[in-house]
Scaffold this active site. Sequence first.
Site, PDB file in Angstrom:
ATOM      1  CB  SER A  57      -0.961  -0.024   1.179  1.00 16.27           C
ATOM      2  OG  SER A  57      -1.976   0.951   1.039  1.00 16.27           O
ATOM      3  CG  ASP A  60      -6.267  -2.523  -4.257  1.00 13.96           C
ATOM      4  OD1 ASP A  60      -7.090  -1.851  -3.624  1.00 13.96           O
ATOM      5  OD2 ASP A  60      -5.053  -2.569  -3.971  1.00 13.96           O
ATOM      6  CG  HIS A  63      -5.482  -2.270  -0.476  1.00 13.62           C
ATOM      7  ND1 HIS A  63      -4.736  -1.678  -1.463  1.00 13.62           N
ATOM      8  CD2 HIS A  63      -5.032  -1.735   0.694  1.00 13.62           C
ATOM      9  CE1 HIS A  63      -3.895  -0.817  -0.930  1.00 13.62           C
ATOM     10  NE2 HIS A  63      -4.034  -0.839   0.379  1.00 13.62           N
TER      11      HIS A  63
END
Length: 612
Positions: free
Chosen positions: A465, A550, A582
């Site tokens: 991330s 995602d 994600h």
Amino acid sequence: MDVPLIPREVLFGNPERVSPELSPDGTRLAYIAPDEGVLNVWVRTVGKDDDRAVTRDRDRGIRDFSWAENGRDLLYVQDRDGDENWHLYQVPADGGDERDLTPVDGIQARIVAADKSRPDTILVGMNDRNEQLHDVYRVDLATGERELVLENGIGSIDWVADRDLVVRVATLPTPDGGFQHLIRDGEGAEWKELAKVDPDDAMGSQVLGFSRDGTTLYLTASDGANAAELRAYDVATGGVTTLASDDTADVESVVFDPETKTPQAVVYWRARQDWEILDDAIAADVANLGKITDGDFHVIDRDRADRQWLVAHSRDRSPVVYHHYDRDTGEATFLFSARPQLEGLPLAEMIPISYEARDGLTIHGYLTLPVGVEPKNLPTVLNIHGGPWHRDVWGLHPEQQWLANRGYASLQINFRGSTGYGKDFVNAGDREWGGKMQDDISDGVAWLIEEGYSDPEKIAIYGGSYGGYAVLAGMTFTPELYACGVDIVGPSNLITFSTSIPPYWEPLRALFQRRVGNFETEEEFLRERSPLFSVDEIRAPLYIAQGKNDPRVKVEESLQIVAALEKAGKTVKYIEFPDEGHGFAKPENRLTHYAAAEAFLAEHLGGRSEPA
């Protein structure tokens, strides 16, 4: 290195049992455990061995659930292939068919409130009318019927209800990147301002809830202070009282009395967890729980009578363990370990460290070193946390144990912009993606080399991330530092990232633009901070992993930099998971990723590797 390899399956496969929760009357215990290899919710009678799975997920697994206040049902959320369009499901604790309480395609549901005063009713937020905003529905658990009770015409991103399940508080983003908290006297009453939150205080501001008698509202705030404090707002007079505060550490969590809903303790995270008792009624209990292990602990559940507690203990060199605590006797009974296969294995110590950044700011983090190896001139992996408005904490960290076991020193860095250290520290990260935030990471590399821990020719950067963005930024902006990089679901272009956020993040755009940059007016600035446009600078191999579905960092963020790398003749390995979002929820996908990452690191840093 004579230490045996810890199998990836032990570190990253499904846990054996986690997340226990007591039924409201304290007679039953629910928890998450595998059933036919997929995580599901199980129930047992307290004191008996009648454990049984009551959900039948056969795909992604269930990772979050709660008891309904009626003590009859369990509630859990599930999305589809990582799209984060969460549906809310109900299943009888005695077993039986599940029911989708929010059966609308393409929406995201959230539990807003539940209370024992109305045990068969819950409030649920759904963005079915406007994909950017969640309206509030009243759901009848006996019938499954859903009724709209509050249309979100004011742009609220968060709701707080009282004991009667009447929504009384709303939180609205403001155009400057701050917040406005509103309050009303009851259903249908006019909204009025409770507090205006300056953008500099936004990260430390949260409304927590009402006392049971409705006279007091509790919240965290940092206006007039550096760190987020626990405060009490008198509903009748508007007076505010500070209940707990620290100069440099934010109030991270609050322990509330389950009956009165008044705060009894707060927890700060410094290098380790630190409790402050506000109610002497639980002082002896907290002292007792602190003696069970030498780790940190948190109270994860209490029955309605407040005589039984469930407690999780975390240490850096053993799995999380759960205990059932009897307040009447002061005795704690072992329930189970999350990963008992880790017991007795050669796990590594997680050492709190700090160093001075180039501009004098003190940066904190955690260093994990291989067991049985002299800690000098080691191959090293920087493991960068996501968020970035988040932080690493002390405890068992499977990735750190994996890296140490493979022969790497590994450093976790709470760079500026990380939370928990007060607003001055978090705000120092504003507009510093790829700038001073990245400098803090580079300064961590310099610290490792200066202290003699790391071989300067064998340092990798790893993260997911925001951590994945930091990997790409490190490989492009400071390519001389790294022998390789591992990016998991990281944005590569801050312009396309900014324009492709999920619709329910859109109300927070002003806050995002204040802290990252404005894609409408500062395209050149964001372009300079975007690794995609500096791929020619990359000198070392990259491994990139991405979930196709995602919703936060779209798959295009990875595809565009992979294409640019290949066009530039750079070395890149790319894995895309078609049934993930994600991060990687399915154990088979996690194990595929870690096998690939391990082989990649071994190839370029020389560490150990378990055969795939």
